[in-house]
Design a protein around this motif. Structure first.
Motif, mmCIF file in Angstrom:
data_model
loop_
_atom_site.group_PDB
_atom_site.id
_atom_site.type_symbol
_atom_site.label_atom_id
_atom_site.label_comp_id
_atom_site.label_asym_id
_atom_site.label_seq_id
_atom_site.Cartn_x
_atom_site.Cartn_y
_atom_site.Cartn_z
ATOM 1 N N ALA A 89 0.835 -1.206 0.000
ATOM 2 C CA ALA A 89 0.000 0.000 0.000
ATOM 3 C C ALA A 89 0.869 1.255 0.000
ATOM 4 N N PHE A 90 1.979 1.213 0.725
ATOM 5 C CA PHE A 90 2.864 2.380 0.812
ATOM 6 C C PHE A 90 3.547 2.657 -0.523
ATOM 7 N N LEU A 109 -3.179 0.654 8.234
ATOM 8 C CA LEU A 109 -2.456 -0.619 8.123
ATOM 9 C C LEU A 109 -1.255 -0.648 9.061
ATOM 10 N N LEU A 110 -0.577 0.491 9.220
ATOM 11 C CA LEU A 110 0.568 0.558 10.123
ATOM 12 C C LEU A 110 0.117 0.329 11.563
ATOM 13 N N GLY A 111 -1.018 0.903 11.955
ATOM 14 C CA GLY A 111 -1.539 0.699 13.301
ATOM 15 C C GLY A 111 -1.856 -0.767 13.566
ATOM 16 N N ALA A 149 7.636 3.658 8.499
ATOM 17 C CA ALA A 149 6.796 4.546 9.303
ATOM 18 C C ALA A 149 7.377 5.960 9.322
ATOM 19 N N CYS A 150 8.718 6.077 9.341
ATOM 20 C CA CYS A 150 9.363 7.395 9.265
ATOM 21 C C CYS A 150 8.992 8.100 7.967
ATOM 22 N N HIS A 190 9.252 7.707 15.709
ATOM 23 C CA HIS A 190 9.743 6.524 14.998
ATOM 24 C C HIS A 190 11.272 6.518 14.886
ATOM 25 N N VAL A 191 11.866 7.701 14.713
ATOM 26 C CA VAL A 191 13.339 7.776 14.685
ATOM 27 C C VAL A 191 13.901 7.350 16.035
ATOM 28 N N SER A 192 13.276 7.798 17.119
ATOM 29 C CA SER A 192 13.723 7.432 18.458
ATOM 30 C C SER A 192 13.675 5.913 18.647
#
Length: 292
Positions: A17-18, A31-33, A68-69, A84-86
């Motif tokens: 999808a991305f 979808l990510l959730g 996600a980033c 997300h970076v963290s």
């Protein structure tokens, strides 16, 4: 179907999808959730902290967080990008169970550019120091934010503007737009301190704007920003930054008669609570003496 297989299937769906054109960003967020629930539930709950999971699970989580980033950038969700970076930093560290990520320096470079555009210079240098020098400066993704920071410190805004035409990846364009906005605010701060008014066309050029109508739009936004900053500062914070000056009174911008005018209000009095400061200083000194 095993939990790991379900997570892999959900990841493949999210990735497809991305990468679809056009990309449905809202669907991707949903979808990510769902994927996160699968990955971090039950036995996989320790994957993010490194307390559980195997190499395959860790690789899937790393790739999920990397995408996600990029999704956060495309959705202009800066808090999501930082989060997300963290989370990714653990997976970017030297690990025997994972091969180095090809996206590592792209994402770290984007994060540096994000901090630079947000005028968080101290955090920018802290993050830069965490990147090994011999690795960092071999990457164009890291070298560009470092060069841009030097241009800013030199006041060489023309080169900052020119760098817009030479961004290494499409994702950099979003942060470059924000960096140019920061530069505009800094130039504006200099103009309002140096002039009472100046020709509108000249002001537009100095503020890296296309024409006088663009200047008029910027004036409206700048007045709103400064009024908001004024109302959000009830404690009288006196700390200046690239775009935020010590409180000398609100300066309202007006475009009229072909000129940009800076209308200054009455200056604020910088009142320091001297007695409170003295009492606190004595208290701190006493506490330090007890500790020693």
């Amino acid at each position: 179907m095993a939990a790991s297989d379900k997570a892999k299937s959900a990841f493949d769906t999210f990735k497809a999808a991305f990468e679809a054109e056009p990309c449905d960003l809202i669907k991707c967020e949903e979808l990510l959730g769902q994927l996160k629930l699968l990955v971090f539930s039950s036995g996989s709950a320790g994957v993010l902290s490194g307390a559980g999971g195997d190499a395959k699970e860790h690789l899937l989580v790393r790739e999920m967080l990397e995408m996600a980033c990029f999704l956060s950038i495309r959705r202009r969700d800066l808090s999501g990008f930082e989060r997300h970076v963290s989370q990714l930093k653990m997976f970017f560290a030297d690990r025997q169970d994972l091969k180095p990520s090809e996206q590592k320096y792209l994402i770290l470079g984007l994060f540096l550019l994000h901090l630079l555009a947000a005028d968080r210079i101290g955090e920018f240098h802290t993050e830069l120091e965490l990147i090994p020098v011999d690795e960092a400066f071999q990457s164009v993704y890291v070298k560009q934010p470092v060069q841009l920071e030097r241009y800013l410190m030199e006041g060489n805004y023309a080169k900052v503007l020119g760098a817009q035409k030479d961004v290494p990846k499409a994702y950099y364009a979003f942060f470059m737009e924000r960096l140019i906005e920061t530069v505009r605010q800094k130039v504006g701060a200099s103009l309002e301190r140096s002039y009472e008014n100046l020709p509108a066309q000249q002001a537009a050029q100095m503020l890296i704007l296309a024409d006088v109508p663009a200047l008029q739009e910027f004036v409206v936004k700048e007045n709103e920003r400064k009024a908001r900053e004024e109302s959000d500062d009830p404690m009288g914070d006196l700390t200046p930054s690239l775009s935020r000056r010590a409180p000398l009174g609100l300066v309202k911008w007006e475009v009229r008669d072909g000129r940009l005018h800076f209308v200054k209000s009455a200056q604020k009095r910088l009142e320091l609570p001297s007695v409170d400061l003295m009492v606190n200083a004595i208290g701190y000194a006493t506490d330090l003496e007890r500790i020693v």
